[in-house]
Design an enzyme around this catalytic site. Structure first.
Site, PDB file in Angstrom:
ATOM      1  N   GLY A   1       0.832  -1.194   0.000  1.00 27.42           N
ATOM      2  CA  GLY A   1       0.000   0.000   0.000  1.00 27.42           C
ATOM      3  C   GLY A   1       0.863   1.238   0.000  1.00 27.42           C
ATOM      4  N   ARG A   2       0.303   2.328   0.522  1.00 27.89           N
ATOM      5  CA  ARG A   2       1.012   3.601   0.470  1.00 27.89           C
ATOM      6  C   ARG A   2       2.307   3.568   1.273  1.00 27.89           C
ATOM      7  NH1 ARG A   2      -4.495   6.991   1.530  1.00 27.89           N
ATOM      8  NH2 ARG A   2      -4.677   5.328   3.058  1.00 27.89           N
ATOM      9  N   ILE A   3       2.248   3.024   2.490  1.00 30.03           N
ATOM     10  CA  ILE A   3       3.450   2.983   3.326  1.00 30.03           C
ATOM     11  C   ILE A   3       4.409   1.915   2.827  1.00 30.03           C
ATOM     12  CG2 ILE A   3       4.324   2.596   5.657  1.00 30.03           C
ATOM     13  CD1 ILE A   3       1.688   3.728   6.708  1.00 30.03           C
TER      14      ILE A   3
ATOM     15  N   HIS B   1       4.232   2.126  19.797  1.00 27.83           N
ATOM     16  CA  HIS B   1       3.404   2.647  18.697  1.00 27.83           C
ATOM     17  C   HIS B   1       3.767   4.099  18.376  1.00 27.83           C
ATOM     18  CE1 HIS B   1      -0.663   1.887  16.530  1.00 27.83           C
ATOM     19  NE2 HIS B   1       0.191   2.532  15.759  1.00 27.83           N
TER      20      HIS B   1
ATOM     21  N   ARG C   1      -0.225  -3.512  12.555  1.00 34.92           N
ATOM     22  CA  ARG C   1      -1.113  -3.921  13.639  1.00 34.92           C
ATOM     23  C   ARG C   1      -0.682  -5.290  14.134  1.00 34.92           C
ATOM     24  NH1 ARG C   1      -1.923   0.603  13.131  1.00 34.92           N
ATOM     25  NH2 ARG C   1      -3.873   1.776  12.998  1.00 34.92           N
TER      26      ARG C   1
ATOM     27  N   THR D   1       5.034  -2.488  11.977  1.00 37.12           N
ATOM     28  CA  THR D   1       4.584  -1.161  12.403  1.00 37.12           C
ATOM     29  C   THR D   1       3.127  -0.943  11.996  1.00 37.12           C
ATOM     30  OG1 THR D   1       5.464  -0.193  10.349  1.00 37.12           O
ATOM     31  CG2 THR D   1       6.886  -0.115  12.300  1.00 37.12           C
TER      32      THR D   1
ATOM     33  N   GLU E   1      -3.437  -1.788  23.464  1.00 35.78           N
ATOM     34  CA  GLU E   1      -2.691  -0.542  23.638  1.00 35.78           C
ATOM     35  C   GLU E   1      -3.543   0.488  24.369  1.00 35.78           C
ATOM     36  OE1 GLU E   1      -1.256   0.795  19.850  1.00 35.78           O
ATOM     37  OE2 GLU E   1      -0.156  -1.042  19.445  1.00 35.78           O
TER      38      GLU E   1
END
Length: 328
Positions: free
Chosen positions: A153-155, A285, A236, A234, A265
């Protein structure tokens, strides 16, 4: 409007230039995390607009039903923590920009920071120096290694570019349509998930958590990794089969992990096994947590509030809530 902002741990938001966008509104900011529904409802009594920082606080029906004044939730990105049907039933507009085409550069950069930290044992070497022990081991270089991007995806695309800049061979695994896009953009793709996990020296997870991706990384996948390999997450924690990562690290495949996300979290359990493994770099996180990223995100969040206050809501996830209701 009376606006509440939750989970601003370091009281950062009021220091952002975009905070001035809320001038003229009554704004209350909470710097702690309150998971209890009853106490949170009492805290939010009379609030008309609720601002969320990503997924830090869950918004279930039980909370919404105790907030009769609430008419808007404004946030950014995905919303698995929000009961959207309950929002609609309660007449609450959910505005959440999906920022198409814009990755979280902060998260991509932090991912690469974890790759370097883990491969060179930077936190462990720092601890050794602080103990007076000088060097404590030998790290591994990245050039010539295989970087696996699970979820293009984008990341993931940004991290793939970092890998190429460091002289790594990049291999992508994702859904077929996404693999086709990756190939069209010049990246190699694996023939199967099993081959992907067995081939890579570093694997970085970049998927949204939905039912289809929950537990998508299995114990068998991890067991197939090289004993010298690194898994980075980084995205989930539940992307990985429950309990599989700890067991795999104990078994030595993969040899290392770098994690920025946990099942629950904020994670304050100091006995969590990932915090005590010498082959793990663990962070709380931090991927998107920079002042620059906050300025981008909260500009959009506050624009959504101003648009709603002007009678023209934007980025509405549940547009049916805007339809006229039949007379009783």
């Amino acid at each position: 409007m009376k606006i509440a902002i939750l989970d601003d741990y370091f009281d950062t938001i009021r220091t952002l230039p975009c905070f001035q966008m809320l001038a003229g509104h009554e704004v209350v900011i909470f710097n702690d995390h309150e998971p209890d529904v009853a106490r949170l409802a009492a805290r939010l009594a009379g609030v008309e607009a609720l601002v969320l920082i990503r997924e830090r606080t869950k918004v279930p029906a039980a909370l919404l039903e105790q907030l009769p004044a609430l008419t808007l939730i404004s946030q950014r990105s995905v919303f698995p923590h929000i009961d959207v049907p309950a929002c609609t039933r309660q007449g609450v507009v959910l505005s959440s920009s999906q920022h198409p085409g814009t990755p979280s550069y902060a998260t991509a950069e932090f991912t690469w920071g974890l790759v370097l930290a883990a491969m060179r044992s930077i936190p462990q070497q720092m601890a050794s120096l602080q103990r007076g022990d000088w060097q404590c081991g030998v790290g591994r270089t990245l050039r010539g290694k295989v970087l696996g991007i699970h979820g293009y995806g984008r990341i993931g695309k940004e991290v793939a570019g970092y890998g190429r800049a460091f002289g790594m061979d990049v291999l992508v695994w994702a859904r077929e349509a996404t693999r086709e896009r990756a190939r069209a953009e010049g990246w190699a793709t694996a023939a199967s998930q099993a081959e992907f996990y067995a081939s890579c020296d570093v694997i970085s997870l970049h998927m949204r958590l939905v039912e289809a991706t929950r537990g998508v990384v299995t114990a068998a996948d991890l067991a197939a990794m090289k004993p010298t390999a690194l898994l980075v997450n980084t995205s989930r924690a539940p992307l990985i089969e429950p309990g599989a990562l700890v067991a795999a690290l104990q078994a030595g495949r993969p040899g290392m992990a770098a994690v920025d996300v946990f099942e629950n979290e904020p994670m304050r359990d100091t006995t969590h096994p990932l915090l005590h493994m010498p082959n793990v770099v663990a962070t709380p996180h931090l991927g998107y947590v920079t002042s620059d990223e906050y300025q981008i995100q909260f500009t959009e969040i506050f624009e959504q509030i101003l648009a709603y206050a002007a009678g023209a809501p934007i980025n509405v996830i549940n547009p049916e809530v805007l339809a006229p209701r039949p007379a009783p």
